[in-house]
Scaffold this motif. Structure first.
Motif, PDB file in Angstrom:
ATOM      1  N   ILE A  29       0.851  -1.202   0.000  1.00 17.82           N
ATOM      2  CA  ILE A  29       0.000   0.000   0.000  1.00 17.82           C
ATOM      3  C   ILE A  29       0.884   1.248   0.000  1.00 17.82           C
ATOM      4  N   SER A  30       1.945   1.229   0.800  1.00 18.26           N
ATOM      5  CA  SER A  30       2.825   2.402   0.864  1.00 18.26           C
ATOM      6  C   SER A  30       3.531   2.642  -0.472  1.00 18.26           C
ATOM      7  N   LEU A  31       3.890   1.571  -1.183  1.00 18.58           N
ATOM      8  CA  LEU A  31       4.515   1.725  -2.497  1.00 18.58           C
ATOM      9  C   LEU A  31       3.543   2.374  -3.490  1.00 18.58           C
ATOM     10  N   ILE A  32       2.294   1.939  -3.433  1.00 22.79           N
ATOM     11  CA  ILE A  32       1.276   2.520  -4.322  1.00 22.79           C
ATOM     12  C   ILE A  32       1.036   3.979  -3.960  1.00 22.79           C
ATOM     13  N   ASP A  33       0.962   4.277  -2.660  1.00 23.10           N
ATOM     14  CA  ASP A  33       0.789   5.670  -2.212  1.00 23.10           C
ATOM     15  C   ASP A  33       1.938   6.551  -2.703  1.00 23.10           C
ATOM     16  N   LYS A  34       3.141   6.031  -2.590  1.00 21.44           N
ATOM     17  CA  LYS A  34       4.327   6.788  -3.012  1.00 21.44           C
ATOM     18  C   LYS A  34       4.261   7.094  -4.506  1.00 21.44           C
ATOM     19  N   LYS A  35       3.886   6.104  -5.305  1.00 22.60           N
ATOM     20  CA  LYS A  35       3.761   6.300  -6.755  1.00 22.60           C
ATOM     21  C   LYS A  35       2.651   7.305  -7.059  1.00 22.60           C
ATOM     22  N   GLU A  36       1.563   7.206  -6.322  1.00 23.69           N
ATOM     23  CA  GLU A  36       0.416   8.102  -6.539  1.00 23.69           C
ATOM     24  C   GLU A  36       0.803   9.555  -6.293  1.00 23.69           C
ATOM     25  N   MET A  37       1.683   9.788  -5.328  1.00 20.40           N
ATOM     26  CA  MET A  37       2.115  11.147  -5.012  1.00 20.40           C
ATOM     27  C   MET A  37       2.988  11.728  -6.127  1.00 20.40           C
ATOM     28  N   GLN A  38       3.617  10.867  -6.917  1.00 19.95           N
ATOM     29  CA  GLN A  38       4.477  11.317  -8.010  1.00 19.95           C
ATOM     30  C   GLN A  38       3.676  11.668  -9.263  1.00 19.95           C
ATOM     31  N   LEU A  39       2.453  11.173  -9.345  1.00 12.37           N
ATOM     32  CA  LEU A  39       1.611  11.398 -10.528  1.00 12.37           C
ATOM     33  C   LEU A  39       0.682  12.581 -10.307  1.00 12.37           C
ATOM     34  N   PRO A  40       0.197  13.175 -11.408  1.00 11.48           N
ATOM     35  CA  PRO A  40      -0.819  14.227 -11.261  1.00 11.48           C
ATOM     36  C   PRO A  40      -2.071  13.665 -10.584  1.00 11.48           C
ATOM     37  N   VAL A  41      -2.810  14.532  -9.910  1.00  9.44           N
ATOM     38  CA  VAL A  41      -4.009  14.118  -9.180  1.00  9.44           C
ATOM     39  C   VAL A  41      -4.977  13.398 -10.122  1.00  9.44           C
ATOM     40  N   GLY A  42      -5.458  12.245  -9.692  1.00  7.04           N
ATOM     41  CA  GLY A  42      -6.445  11.491 -10.452  1.00  7.04           C
ATOM     42  C   GLY A  42      -5.878  10.620 -11.560  1.00  7.04           C
ATOM     43  N   LYS A  43      -4.572  10.567 -11.698  1.00  8.15           N
ATOM     44  CA  LYS A  43      -3.963   9.785 -12.784  1.00  8.15           C
ATOM     45  C   LYS A  43      -3.580   8.367 -12.366  1.00  8.15           C
ATOM     46  N   MET A  44      -3.756   8.040 -11.105  1.00  5.56           N
ATOM     47  CA  MET A  44      -3.399   6.710 -10.621  1.00  5.56           C
ATOM     48  C   MET A  44      -4.527   5.750 -10.931  1.00  5.56           C
ATOM     49  N   GLY A  45      -4.268   4.842 -11.839  1.00  7.22           N
ATOM     50  CA  GLY A  45      -5.275   3.856 -12.217  1.00  7.22           C
ATOM     51  C   GLY A  45      -4.794   2.452 -11.916  1.00  7.22           C
ATOM     52  N   GLU A  46      -5.602   1.506 -12.304  1.00  4.01           N
ATOM     53  CA  GLU A  46      -5.293   0.095 -12.070  1.00  4.01           C
ATOM     54  C   GLU A  46      -3.972  -0.306 -12.747  1.00  4.01           C
ATOM     55  N   ALA A  47      -3.732   0.210 -13.952  1.00  9.98           N
ATOM     56  CA  ALA A  47      -2.505  -0.144 -14.680  1.00  9.98           C
ATOM     57  C   ALA A  47      -1.266   0.336 -13.928  1.00  9.98           C
ATOM     58  N   GLU A  48      -1.329   1.544 -13.361  1.00  8.30           N
ATOM     59  CA  GLU A  48      -0.195   2.078 -12.614  1.00  8.30           C
ATOM     60  C   GLU A  48       0.028   1.269 -11.333  1.00  8.30           C
ATOM     61  N   GLU A  49      -1.069   0.907 -10.664  1.00 13.19           N
ATOM     62  CA  GLU A  49      -0.955   0.098  -9.447  1.00 13.19           C
ATOM     63  C   GLU A  49      -0.328  -1.257  -9.771  1.00 13.19           C
ATOM     64  N   THR A  50      -0.759  -1.836 -10.871  1.00  7.39           N
ATOM     65  CA  THR A  50      -0.219  -3.128 -11.288  1.00  7.39           C
ATOM     66  C   THR A  50       1.265  -3.013 -11.608  1.00  7.39           C
ATOM     67  N   SER A  51       1.659  -1.919 -12.256  1.00  4.86           N
ATOM     68  CA  SER A  51       3.078  -1.753 -12.589  1.00  4.86           C
ATOM     69  C   SER A  51       3.927  -1.612 -11.322  1.00  4.86           C
ATOM     70  N   VAL A  52       3.385  -0.964 -10.291  1.00  2.44           N
ATOM     71  CA  VAL A  52       4.099  -0.850  -9.013  1.00  2.44           C
ATOM     72  C   VAL A  52       4.312  -2.245  -8.419  1.00  2.44           C
ATOM     73  N   LEU A  53       3.264  -3.072  -8.447  1.00  2.00           N
ATOM     74  CA  LEU A  53       3.381  -4.422  -7.896  1.00  2.00           C
ATOM     75  C   LEU A  53       4.331  -5.278  -8.728  1.00  2.00           C
ATOM     76  N   ARG A  54       4.298  -5.128 -10.053  1.00  2.96           N
ATOM     77  CA  ARG A  54       5.213  -5.885 -10.924  1.00  2.96           C
ATOM     78  C   ARG A  54       6.670  -5.525 -10.609  1.00  2.96           C
ATOM     79  N   LYS A  55       6.931  -4.240 -10.433  1.00  2.00           N
ATOM     80  CA  LYS A  55       8.295  -3.796 -10.115  1.00  2.00           C
ATOM     81  C   LYS A  55       8.731  -4.387  -8.773  1.00  2.00           C
ATOM     82  N   GLU A  56       7.840  -4.357  -7.805  1.00  2.00           N
ATOM     83  CA  GLU A  56       8.173  -4.906  -6.492  1.00  2.00           C
ATOM     84  C   GLU A  56       8.422  -6.411  -6.577  1.00  2.00           C
ATOM     85  N   LEU A  57       7.622  -7.112  -7.373  1.00  2.00           N
ATOM     86  CA  LEU A  57       7.812  -8.548  -7.556  1.00  2.00           C
ATOM     87  C   LEU A  57       9.192  -8.818  -8.153  1.00  2.00           C
TER      88      LEU A  57
END
Length: 145
Positions: A29-57
């Protein structure tokens, strides 16, 4: 969204006194939050969340290999547990044959432009396949043409 699911299951794990799982879920959750803070407001979607998890994996799998080489069985077991949790939140990967077929179709549409083909294929896959796999397939198809 994936973050909501992670939060919900984190609470469930907390109620079940599964601290190990809670720690992993909170970290994701913290990794997704961190990524969300780097993106413009409202631009965090399922694809971005998935990419965060893929990178962590990918990071966890690389760490696991290092620990195996170093003989750290305790850390390997912990990472195996964490890897399984991360994988459980990722969409099923599409087979390479299906990706190759999709790449071939996009090459016919867009031509032999690596960047355009990658962009189009990754958009169609919506995070269902790691970018390195797609890149390898695109390069292979383009070298055959």
């Amino acid at each position: 969204m994936l973050k909501d699911k992670l939060k919900k299951e984190s609470v469930e794990a907390l109620k079940a006194h599964d601290q190990k799982r809670v720690d992993v879920l909170r970290f994701l959750i913290s990794l997704i939050d961190k990524k969300e803070m780097q993106l413009p407001v409202g631009k965090m979607g399922e694809a971005e969340e998935t990419s965060v998890l893929r990178k962590e994996l990918k990071d966890k799998e690389e760490s696991r290999e290092m620990f195996v080489k170093g003989g750290r069985v305790d850390l390997v077991e912990q990472l195996d547990y964490e890897i399984e949790i991360v994988k459980s939140y990722l969409p099923q990967e599409i087979g390479e044959n299906k990706v190759a077929q999709m790449v071939a179709e996009v090459i016919v549409e867009k031509g032999n432009n690596f960047g355009l083909v990658m962009k189009e294929v990754m958009a169609k896959l919506n995070g269902a396949v790691d970018g390195s796999v797609v890149s390898r397939i695109v390069k292979g198809k383009m070298s055959n043409n």
